[in-house]
Design a protein around this motif. Structure first.
Motif, PDB file in Angstrom:
ATOM      1  N   TRP A 107       9.831  15.211  18.418  1.00  0.00           N
ATOM      2  CA  TRP A 107       8.633  14.896  17.636  1.00  0.00           C
ATOM      3  C   TRP A 107       8.218  16.093  16.781  1.00  0.00           C
ATOM      4  CZ3 TRP A 107       5.702  10.356  17.481  1.00  0.00           C
ATOM      5  CH2 TRP A 107       6.110   9.352  18.374  1.00  0.00           C
ATOM      6  N   ASP A 127       1.117  13.266  14.875  1.00  0.00           N
ATOM      7  CA  ASP A 127       2.468  13.547  15.363  1.00  0.00           C
ATOM      8  C   ASP A 127       3.383  12.467  14.779  1.00  0.00           C
ATOM      9  OD1 ASP A 127       1.092  15.350  16.968  1.00  0.00           O
ATOM     10  OD2 ASP A 127       1.414  14.228  18.828  1.00  0.00           O
ATOM     11  N   TYR A 128       4.581  12.844  14.386  1.00  0.00           N
ATOM     12  CA  TYR A 128       5.509  11.824  13.891  1.00  0.00           C
ATOM     13  C   TYR A 128       6.933  12.130  14.340  1.00  0.00           C
ATOM     14  CZ  TYR A 128       6.880  15.057  10.088  1.00  0.00           C
ATOM     15  OH  TYR A 128       7.339  16.135   9.360  1.00  0.00           O
ATOM     16  N   GLN A 129       7.741  11.091  14.358  1.00  0.00           N
ATOM     17  CA  GLN A 129       9.137  11.215  14.775  1.00  0.00           C
ATOM     18  C   GLN A 129      10.013  10.484  13.775  1.00  0.00           C
ATOM     19  OE1 GLN A 129      10.658   8.912  18.263  1.00  0.00           O
ATOM     20  NE2 GLN A 129      11.052  10.935  19.140  1.00  0.00           N
TER      21      GLN A 129
END
Length: 205
Positions: A107, A127-129
């Motif tokens: 992440w 938060d990003y993935q």
């Protein structure tokens, strides 16, 4: 993409104090003094700036001299709209406590997203993935805020604000956004900005 929009309630003379504050804000956006003067005159005439109308910019470039890379869109009248997404530190630089945008367990954590327009600014943290198999995600939307030039002034974050789509799907990208309304004297702005994550591509609007 949902463009920002603004409205000005008819011709209004702006106070000397507000003009000083507008000049300072516009200068922070890299707008030259002569263009600042023409934009303020346009506001006083009750006319919308091009950056608020949904018009296409005549130029866009990446400014890498700022704290985080910014996409600067320049419009025909010289007004600008600036969006930015904080880049994560290299995995090896990730710190305990995860302060700032860092890579952790696949992440990108604590990444700041921001927008700037001629009378206001807004930001949030997410938060990003990314994903090589079209399974991008966003999570932990937080820290949303906005500010507007001038005193007194007001800025609010009405619904819809937050995570619009937590995981990429056939419906579209993983997506989080903020809608905002700002007012300073006779000047008003409203709009939306956010982050979309599609596969390995990350974009702000």
């Amino acid at each position: 993409m949902a463009p920002a929009h603004a409205f000005v309630a008819g011709p209004n003379e702006l106070s000397a104090q507000l003009k000083v504050q507008l000049h300072k804000h516009l200068a922070e956006g890299g707008i030259p003094l002569d263009v600042q003067e023409s934009l303020i005159a346009k506001m006083e005439a009750g006319k919308q700036l091009d950056s608020f109308t949904g018009a296409a910019p005549i130029e866009s470039f990446i400014d890498e001299t700022a704290d985080m890379p910014q996409t600067v869109s320049v419009f025909a009248d010289g007004s600008r709209r600036i969006t930015a997404v904080e880049l994560p530190a290299d995995a090896g630089a990730a710190r305990t406590g995860l302060s700032g945008c860092v890579s952790s367990s696949g992440w990108k954590i604590n990444c700041k997203i921001s927008v700037w327009d001629p009378i206001s600014s807004a930001k949030f943290t997410i938060d990003y993935q990314t994903s090589t198999s079209s399974k991008a995600k966003v999570r932990s939307f937080r820290g949303a805020s906005c500010a507007v030039v001038g005193i007194p002034s007001s800025c609010s974050l009405p619904s819809p604000t937050g995570i619009a789509r937590a995981a990429q799907s056939s419906a579209g990208s993983a997506w989080a956004r903020v809608t905002y309304k700002a007012q300073s004297g006779p000047l008003h702005a409203k709009g939306e900005f956010g982050i979309r994550v599609t596969g390995t591509n990350v974009s702000v609007y």
